[in-house]
Enzyme design. Sequence first.
Site, PDB file in Angstrom:
ATOM      1  N   LYS A  94      42.517  22.167  56.389  1.00 57.19           N
ATOM      2  CA  LYS A  94      42.072  23.201  57.323  1.00 57.19           C
ATOM      3  C   LYS A  94      40.797  22.726  58.018  1.00 57.19           C
ATOM      4  CE  LYS A  94      41.353  28.241  57.325  1.00 57.19           C
ATOM      5  NZ  LYS A  94      41.469  29.431  56.450  1.00 57.19           N
TER       6      LYS A  94
ATOM      7  N   SER B 229      44.241  32.758  58.690  1.00 55.24           N
ATOM      8  CA  SER B 229      43.590  31.824  59.587  1.00 55.24           C
ATOM      9  C   SER B 229      44.084  30.381  59.451  1.00 55.24           C
ATOM     10  CB  SER B 229      42.080  31.862  59.360  1.00 55.24           C
ATOM     11  OG  SER B 229      41.747  31.477  58.029  1.00 55.24           O
TER      12      SER B 229
ATOM     13  N   SER C  19      44.402  34.313  54.185  1.00 64.82           N
ATOM     14  CA  SER C  19      44.420  33.174  55.103  1.00 64.82           C
ATOM     15  C   SER C  19      45.373  32.054  54.720  1.00 64.82           C
ATOM     16  CB  SER C  19      43.006  32.604  55.261  1.00 64.82           C
ATOM     17  OG  SER C  19      42.219  33.455  56.066  1.00 64.82           O
TER      18      SER C  19
END
Length: 293
Positions: free
Chosen positions: A114, A189, A213
């Site tokens: 990420k 996310s 997320s």
Amino acid sequence: SADKQKEGGERLRRLSTITGAPYSQQLTSTDDVFLQASLSQIVAHVQDGSWAPKDVLHAYGRKALEAHASTNCLAEVLLDQAEGWVEALSSSDLTAPGNTKRKLPFAGVPVSLKHSVAVVGVDSCIGYASFANDPAPPHAPLVSLLLDAGAIPIAKTSVPITLLSFESWSALHGRTLNPHNHAYSPGGSSGGEGALLALGGSKIGICTDVAGSVRVPAHYCGIVSMKSSVGRFPKADLKAAMPGQEGVPAICAPMTQSVDDLEAVWKGVMEMKPWKYDYTVSSTSPCAMNGDL
């Protein structure tokens, strides 16, 4: 935003300077063998010498770029650095008895991260223009653990600005699309990670989660993830939208294509004794207490 997108384009163009330009080639039937293998199968074949780590890297690198062309899932391409990491891994004969690298739990496994996870020399913008052009000086402890375990980071994936959304859009990197239907979101996310894994461009995705997320993108993209309890997975030195917010602590968590791969990730990380890399990780897990590791 324009400067950041220009930088991304230059990174992609630099790949053509790597000997043989492997990332501009079409995927082959041999690549499909690597792409369809489980995490454990990749490790076993790399450890016994039947698969070259560089061949695995090139297959996943080509697939990652293909996934990006379809969904805009990559925020930073690390394939030029990955060539160096895989060369260091390949320089040691993993099949030699007594070689300390012989039993690396992630030997030759392509990993994506990420955008909030720090990699030396690479931005961790999390969608903010003010965070652009500010590359991390050290690796996050988790990245150091992965490299020590034989993993090969290949990319950092897209996120929404602030990390607090169930989509993945920012002015820096644009909108990431759902890998199955471009009219929909991949979730957030960790949406870029979900899209990349769903299309087979990575074997392990390392992400963060506060309120869904990793779980939301896993659901939207048809892959698997698991949010750990606090203190079970390394999370130090990650870029955050709300530094100091500990009421509902963020944690790091893996995303994979299958439950078997997810289990292999957890076992591999625990084998590396993560509390030695990150002081926030508890060393009182059952494995540590029983001496199993």
